[in-house]
Design an enzyme around this catalytic site. Structure first.
Site, PDB file in Angstrom:
ATOM      1  CG  MET A  46      -1.809  -1.265   1.254  1.00 15.37           C
ATOM      2  SD  MET A  46      -2.945  -1.304   2.660  1.00 15.37           S
ATOM      3  CE  MET A  46      -4.219  -0.199   2.070  1.00 15.37           C
ATOM      4  CB  ALA A  47       0.247   4.812  -0.599  1.00 15.60           C
ATOM      5  CD  GLU A  48       2.299   7.006   2.512  1.00 15.42           C
ATOM      6  OE1 GLU A  48       3.045   7.700   1.803  1.00 15.42           O
ATOM      7  OE2 GLU A  48       1.061   7.069   2.456  1.00 15.42           O
ATOM      8  CB  THR A  49       2.403   0.056   6.450  1.00 12.34           C
ATOM      9  OG1 THR A  49       2.034  -0.613   5.244  1.00 12.34           O
ATOM     10  CG2 THR A  49       1.973  -0.785   7.637  1.00 12.34           C
ATOM     11  CG  HIS A  78      -2.898   8.226   3.416  1.00 16.65           C
ATOM     12  ND1 HIS A  78      -1.653   7.899   2.912  1.00 16.65           N
ATOM     13  CD2 HIS A  78      -3.575   7.049   3.536  1.00 16.65           C
ATOM     14  CE1 HIS A  78      -1.589   6.595   2.725  1.00 16.65           C
ATOM     15  NE2 HIS A  78      -2.729   6.059   3.096  1.00 16.65           N
TER      16      HIS A  78
END
Length: 332
Positions: A46-49, A78
């Protein structure tokens, strides 16, 4: 050490289901190593964790570490909102001020709950934009790099600046949202440069004062905004409108895209940090009003909406947030 952790996936900046930017959230992750966190972020892709860890600053309500599939970030927008939502959903409560205080590698970030979740609406949370760590115009070679990699003409660019607040993108203000949506980035040419672009929605493509019967309205050419397509005879919901040239309202005040070459998600669906930096720059310079909305993710099949507001405390960025996945993750 436990190898199973509480886990959520949160939809951030999502006015409707699965239209925002997804965030993976792992709770009580202090016992995980840096390598385990990075490998999981790479695997979940995912874009970030965000990983919850114990705060070391007594002012903080909680602390997170933020990883993309390739690196750790000191701050990102986000994940900040998604983690706050997850923390509240897990039983966390704001302090007496009503604000949350998040600790991340970039420092302390203030947040506020703007709307509680209900049957009619999802929750909405805002974060206070951190100060820019780098600003000012792009160097001429960097500007040329960005323009060439995005396939733009120099005249398309109204202004440009560094917008670093954790991530370190080059920011471009373009003439309008159509230009933003039309970009076909050359990621190989852009390798090494993160670029954010923003353009206002305008009515420049609408003929003012000329009303045509529905039968004579021609389709808009490919690549222009669907939102400004004239009504036609198939528009049953608004078939009683007085003029055939009535157009639908634009989806937001601005369109934004964020290009991150080299990442697993090279175009971010919704970027809180970039819009926080744009918010500081645009409201201070007069390019934007003190309150405006942004749509992002259109070209990657999302419909994220971000709300930006400047007040005497600074610039706040907010959006609707919903938990979509709730369970556990094993690190065996």
């Amino acid at each position: 050490m436990s190898s199973t952790f509480a886990y959520q996936q949160v939809d951030v900046f999502a006015p409707t289901a699965f239209n925002g930017n997804g965030l993976a959230v792992v709770f009580d992750a202090d016992d995980l190593s840096d390598d385990q966190m990075q490998r999981f972020a790479q695997w979940i892709n995912m874009a970030e964790t965000a990983f919850f860890v114990e705060p070391t600053d007594e002012e903080a309500d909680y602390a997170i570490r933020i990883f993309t599939p390739t690196t750790e970030l000191p701050f990102a927008g986000h994940p900040t909102l998604g983690a706050a939502h997850a923390w509240l959903a897990a039983g966390g409560e704001p302090g007496p001020s009503g604000h949350l205080v998040q600790q991340c590698q970039g420092g302390l970030i203030r947040l506020r709950v703007e709307r509680e979740a209900s049957e009619e609406h999802s929750a909405r949370i805002a974060f206070l934009a951190p100060p820019l760590t780098r600003s000012g115009p792009l160097e001429p070679d960097v500007l040329q790099w960005a323009i060439a990699g995005l396939g733009l003409h120099p005249d398309d660019v109204v202004d440009h600046a560094w917008l670093a607040n954790g991530p370190q993108p080059a920011g471009l203000v373009l003439r309008d949202a159509d230009l933003v949506l039309a970009i076909e980035p050359d990621y190989e040419a852009l390798e090494g440069l993160e670029v954010g672009v923003i353009g206002p929605y305008t009515a420049s493509s609408v003929s003012f004062g000329t009303w045509q019967p529905r039968e004579s309205v021609m389709p808009r050419i490919s690549g222009t905004r669907e939102e400004l397509r004239p009504l036609d005879s198939s528009d049953l919901e608004r078939s009683e409108e007085r003029f055939g040239s009535v157009v639908l309202q634009p989806p937001a005040d601005f369109e934004v895209r964020n290009f991150v070459p080299g990442e697993a998600v090279p175009e971010d669906p919704a970027t809180g940090s970039l819009n926080a930096a744009f918010g500081i720059w645009l409201t201070e310079s007069g390019y934007a009003p003190q309150r405006y909305t942004v749509r992002q993710g259109t070209r990657v099949g999302r419909n994220a909406i971000l709300h930006v507001e400047a007040d005497d405390q600074g610039v706040w960025v907010s959006g609707d947030i919903v938990t979509r996945v709730n369970g556990t993750v094993s690190f065996d």
